[in-house]
Enzyme design. Structure first.
Site, mmCIF file in Angstrom:
data_model
loop_
_atom_site.group_PDB
_atom_site.id
_atom_site.type_symbol
_atom_site.label_atom_id
_atom_site.label_comp_id
_atom_site.label_asym_id
_atom_site.label_seq_id
_atom_site.Cartn_x
_atom_site.Cartn_y
_atom_site.Cartn_z
ATOM 1 N N ALA A 1 18.759 4.610 125.361
ATOM 2 C CA ALA A 1 19.570 5.137 125.369
ATOM 3 C C ALA A 1 20.762 4.475 124.518
ATOM 4 O O ALA A 1 22.161 4.681 123.891
ATOM 5 C CB ALA A 1 20.410 6.505 126.625
ATOM 6 N N SER A 2 21.281 2.809 125.374
ATOM 7 C CA SER A 2 22.266 1.985 124.469
ATOM 8 C C SER A 2 21.891 1.401 123.258
ATOM 9 O O SER A 2 20.994 0.688 123.005
ATOM 10 C CB SER A 2 22.388 0.870 125.738
ATOM 11 O OG SER A 2 23.271 0.005 124.939
#
Length: 222
Positions: free
Chosen positions: A11-12
């Site tokens: 998700a980063s």
């Protein structure tokens, strides 16, 4: 070549910039997920690798590098078959560097994280319009950067594109990019989406992060 290990989460956006670079360079690497919610980034073992306890962290044959911008530039300089992704020409490199600094300060911190950290970690679901205005400013600037070139730093794909697409493809979960308002940005996004490794390296994680935004049912307030 030493063994490459990337520590991070899908998700980063900064992690995804590294994944895009690793895939573009066709480098073999091990990807180790770091569970931030369970505090794995604060463990003694992880702090020994990166005392700043951030993701991504790159391990190269026992040496550790963190910050996505440092990592992706390092990967091209050390392992790139040529300098296309990070030109050696001083002027071309300066433009790439400027876009990287723009992404790190104005886009990621100034626009995206300024919204998403309170939203995801502090459960503040009311987003002030002033913060949305920062996102709008980013879209406008990026549209300007792309006026005369297909990529953010010129006529060829560079690590600046990887850095910015990872964040912009996440920001659309907060504020949609309308093609009528930002035709150049929209075309650039479509261009990036055609990369053979884009779905695996970036789209999957961006969709995950956007899903996290939507689950908060946020509203924009004056």
């Amino acid at each position: 070549m030493g063994k490459l290990v990337l520590y991070g989460i899908d998700a980063s956006p900064p992690v995804r910039a590294c994944l895009l670079t690793l895939k573009a360079l066709d480098l073999p690497f091990e990807y180790k997920q770091v569970n931030l919610l369970q505090g794995e980034h604060l463990s003694k073992e992880y702090l020994a690798k990166n005392p700043q306890h951030t993701v991504p962290t790159l391990e190269d044959d026992g040496h550790f590098i963190w910050d996505s911008h440092a990592i992706i530039a390092y990967l091209v300089r050390k392992y790139g078959k040529d300098d296309k992704l990070y030109p050696k020409d001083f002027l071309k490199r300066a433009v790439v560097d400027q876009r990287l600094h723009f992404e790190s300060s104005v886009v990621f911190v100034g626009a995206l994280r300024n919204i998403t950290y309170p939203l995801l970690f502090l459960n503040e679901t009311k987003i002030p319009q002033s913060k949305i205005d920062n996102v709008i400013n980013v879209y406008k600037l990026l549209e300007t950067f792309l006026q005369n070139h297909p990529y953010v730093a010129g006529d060829q794909l560079t690590i600046a594109d990887f850095s910015l697409i990872s964040t912009i493809s996440s920001a659309v979960g907060i504020l949609e990019i309308k093609e009528s308002e930002y035709p150049k940005v929209s075309a650039w996004i479509k261009r990036m989406e055609k990369l053979p490794y884009y779905q695996e390296a970036n789209a999957k994680g961006a969709e995950m992060l956007i899903g996290m935004f939507k689950s908060k049912n946020f509203t924009i307030v004056p």
